[in-house]
Scaffold this active site. Structure first.
Site, PDB file in Angstrom:
ATOM      1  N   LYS A 195      -8.880  -1.653   5.764  1.00 18.28           N
ATOM      2  CA  LYS A 195      -9.127  -2.195   4.419  1.00 18.28           C
ATOM      3  C   LYS A 195      -8.105  -3.279   4.083  1.00 18.28           C
ATOM      4  O   LYS A 195      -8.432  -4.301   3.488  1.00 18.28           O
ATOM      5  CB  LYS A 195      -9.087  -1.054   3.390  1.00 18.28           C
ATOM      6  CG  LYS A 195     -10.304  -0.141   3.498  1.00 18.28           C
ATOM      7  CD  LYS A 195     -10.211   1.081   2.620  1.00 18.28           C
ATOM      8  CE  LYS A 195      -9.325   2.130   3.209  1.00 18.28           C
ATOM      9  NZ  LYS A 195      -9.499   3.499   2.759  1.00 18.28           N
ATOM     10  N   HIS A 215       0.855  -1.186   0.000  1.00 19.07           N
ATOM     11  CA  HIS A 215       0.000   0.000   0.000  1.00 19.07           C
ATOM     12  C   HIS A 215       0.890   1.235   0.000  1.00 19.07           C
ATOM     13  O   HIS A 215       1.825   1.328   0.788  1.00 19.07           O
ATOM     14  CB  HIS A 215      -0.906   0.041   1.231  1.00 19.07           C
ATOM     15  CG  HIS A 215      -1.747   1.279   1.279  1.00 19.07           C
ATOM     16  ND1 HIS A 215      -2.916   1.411   0.577  1.00 19.07           N
ATOM     17  CD2 HIS A 215      -1.551   2.467   1.891  1.00 19.07           C
ATOM     18  CE1 HIS A 215      -3.415   2.613   0.763  1.00 19.07           C
ATOM     19  NE2 HIS A 215      -2.605   3.275   1.558  1.00 19.07           N
ATOM     20  N   SER A 273      -7.969   3.741   8.980  1.00 13.33           N
ATOM     21  CA  SER A 273      -8.694   3.711   7.707  1.00 13.33           C
ATOM     22  C   SER A 273      -7.948   2.811   6.702  1.00 13.33           C
ATOM     23  O   SER A 273      -8.535   1.924   6.073  1.00 13.33           O
ATOM     24  CB  SER A 273      -8.812   5.147   7.180  1.00 13.33           C
ATOM     25  OG  SER A 273      -9.219   5.167   5.849  1.00 13.33           O
ATOM     26  N   ARG A 319     -15.035  12.658   6.605  1.00 10.79           N
ATOM     27  CA  ARG A 319     -13.797  13.351   7.021  1.00 10.79           C
ATOM     28  C   ARG A 319     -13.324  14.306   5.929  1.00 10.79           C
ATOM     29  O   ARG A 319     -12.821  15.383   6.205  1.00 10.79           O
ATOM     30  CB  ARG A 319     -12.699  12.314   7.334  1.00 10.79           C
ATOM     31  CG  ARG A 319     -12.947  11.570   8.642  1.00 10.79           C
ATOM     32  CD  ARG A 319     -12.033  10.355   8.755  1.00 10.79           C
ATOM     33  NE  ARG A 319     -10.641  10.684   8.668  1.00 10.79           N
ATOM     34  CZ  ARG A 319      -9.713   9.888   8.122  1.00 10.79           C
ATOM     35  NH1 ARG A 319     -10.037   8.709   7.628  1.00 10.79           N
ATOM     36  NH2 ARG A 319      -8.468  10.265   8.074  1.00 10.79           N
ATOM     37  N   ASP A 334     -15.637   2.520   7.075  1.00 13.81           N
ATOM     38  CA  ASP A 334     -14.545   3.402   6.672  1.00 13.81           C
ATOM     39  C   ASP A 334     -14.926   4.212   5.437  1.00 13.81           C
ATOM     40  O   ASP A 334     -14.606   5.396   5.328  1.00 13.81           O
ATOM     41  CB  ASP A 334     -13.264   2.617   6.391  1.00 13.81           C
ATOM     42  CG  ASP A 334     -12.192   3.564   5.878  1.00 13.81           C
ATOM     43  OD1 ASP A 334     -11.738   4.403   6.670  1.00 13.81           O
ATOM     44  OD2 ASP A 334     -11.859   3.506   4.688  1.00 13.81           O
TER      45      ASP A 334
HETATM   46  N1  URA Z   1      -6.254   6.927   2.623  1.00 10.95           N
HETATM   47  C1  URA Z   1      -7.193   6.231   3.273  1.00 10.95           C
HETATM   48  O1  URA Z   1      -7.607   5.158   2.816  1.00 10.95           O
HETATM   49  N2  URA Z   1      -7.671   6.714   4.420  1.00 10.95           N
HETATM   50  C2  URA Z   1      -7.250   7.883   4.979  1.00 10.95           C
HETATM   51  O2  URA Z   1      -7.704   8.261   6.033  1.00 10.95           O
HETATM   52  C3  URA Z   1      -6.264   8.601   4.279  1.00 10.95           C
HETATM   53  C4  URA Z   1      -5.770   8.096   3.103  1.00 10.95           C
END
Ligand code: URA
Length: 440
Positions: free
Chosen positions: A202, A95, A198, A183, A176
């Site tokens: 995932k 990621h 967050s 957010r 999320d």
């Molecule tokens: N990417 C995400 O998936 N979540 C965040 O809070 C910030 C960047």
């Protein structure tokens, strides 16, 4: 005395207020408060304005490691968890926290699959100045980002393919998804525990057993300082370890764009050059560094450089694109108009601001301002000189590509301020690309 709101039967509102107040006053949320508020938000019993107030309290007060781990677990529990055991190969994913010209997933996923791992890579679309992996791949004719869980498993199980890059299904950490949208519009993105939970909710829900995090640092990244990037990386590595996912983080520089292009089809073309054994040195360096981390996390004993050099990674790329309906031989889309931005003096290029280049690509049509907006496959910026390169007056610095040429004047002006040309012979030290490595 029983509080009025409870007697009125609006227990939900009372409880949400008490959770918000706990955090507002600097307290620590209990496991049951976290579980309750996230579950309530997911089913709509906790209102958006209440969750936004709680997010702001978290931004201002922070969360402990225990609270962050529980928050992440609650996000995962809001949906279903994917399961990729039984493939006969270790699963490992990467990621990136996002940067300009960051096309690394494209050569990396087939490379690591060709090394013997299964790579389930759930990716996103671009928003603002950073591009999205799915937007890039969608510039390949026929390629499909949306797969069912069964199809994803089928591709991963095929030992000749073994890599999938696709969109997350609606049932992956849905809390999320809703919270991130909230957010985004309430000034509450900038919180290490919220960003870490967050991202990691995932990745953990995706079912990978190993994970390599590329945490970007610098002008073109979320995290502008090494300290803030280290804090985010540490929080994510801890969350991974707590959830039993072998996790390593690498902090990498994002002051200058990666490689020589920013834009969807332009970045696919550059990734294909890397798979052919060419491509820009920084893209090759980062692809190999992350591949070595992924291979190590997966417990495999193989050097990815050999697999890239002998064409096995390229074979995987072609299979991976075909498995998702794409034609790896189809010509990539080209923008209708181009314009060259040239150096205005002799000298040496000492700075190229990643954010400036990212915004230029976005304005040309490669990115979107709002979720769901269309993007131009051919739009973007080709970069002809990088910091350290000598230039003479009229040397091409950038080629701009777009279907909407009215954007050229603004973009040309902004790119002129995104570079610095110093007098000839000015020393320009090349800063390292890979800054630090963090393990649990
Ligand atoms: N990417 C995400 O998936 N979540 C965040 O809070 C910030 C960047």
């Amino acid at each position: 005395m029983t509080p009025l709101r409870a007697t009125l039967g609006t227990v939900t509102a009372l409880d949400a207020v008490s959770v918000i107040a706990t955090k507002r006053d600097g307290g620590e949320l209990s496991d049951s408060q976290i579980d309750w508020v996230v579950a309530g938000f997911t089913r709509g019993a906790v209102a958006d304005e209440q969750m936004a107030a709680l997010a702001m309290a978290i931004v201002l007060r922070g969360m402990t490691r225990r609270e962050t781990a529980r928050w992440t677990a609650a996000m995962i529990a809001s949906g279903s968890r994917m399961q990729f055991s039984g493939l006969g190969r270790p699963t490992v994913d990467k990621h990136s926290t996002g940067g300009v010209g960051d096309k690394i997933t494209l050569p990396l996923a087939p490379l690591v699959a060709a090394c013997g791992a299964a790579v389930p890579q759930l990716s996103g679309r671009g928003l603002g100045h950073t591009g999205g992996t799915l937007d890039k791949l969608e510039s390949i004719a026929g390629w499909q980002a949306d797969l069912t869980g069964d199809r994803m498993r089928e591709i991963l199980a095929d030992p000749e393919t073994g890599a999938v890059v696709c969109a997350a299904g609606a049932d992956l950490a849905p809390a999320d998804k809703r919270l991130y949208a909230l957010r985004d519009v309430t000034g509450t993105v900038e919180s290490v525990p919220l960003i870490a939970s967050s991202i990691m909710s995932k990745k953990i829900a995706e079912g990978t057993s190993g994970l390599v995090l590329d945490v970007k640092v610098g002008a073109g990244a979320f995290m502008k300082s090494l300290d803030s990037a280290r804090e985010l990386a540490t929080a994510m590595v801890e969350l991974g370890a707590d959830a039993g996912v072998r996790t390593v983080a690498v902090l990498t520089a994002m002051d200058t764009p990666l490689g020589r292009s920013a834009g969807n089809a332009l970045e696919v073309a550059e990734s294909v050059r890397v798979l052919e054994g060419g491509g820009p040195a920084d893209v090759v360096e980062l692809t190999l560094a992350l591949a070595r981390e992924m291979v190590a996390v997966a417990g495999l004993d193989i050097d990815p450089a050999d697999v890239l050099a002998d064409g096995r990674a390229m074979d995987r790329w072609r299979r991976m694109i075909r498995a998702q309906g794409g034609d790896p031989d189809a010509p990539l889309p080209k923008a209708k108009h181009t314009e060259v931005v040239r150096a205005d003096r002799d000298g040496v290029l000492t700075r190229m601001d990643a954010m400036g280049v990212g915004l230029a690509a976005w304005r040309l049509g490669a990115g979107r301002a709002r979720q769901g907006d269309p993007v131009q496959a051919g739009a973007g910026v080709e970069i002809h000189a990088k910091p350290g390169d000598p230039v003479t007056k009229n040397t091409p610095l950038f080629t701009l590509h777009t279907d909407t040429p009215h954007t050229f004047p603004t973009v040309t002006n902004s790119l002129t301020t995104a570079v610095t040309i110093a007098p000839p012979q000015t020393p320009t030290p090349t800063p390292p690309l890979i800054l630090e490595r963090l393990t649990p």
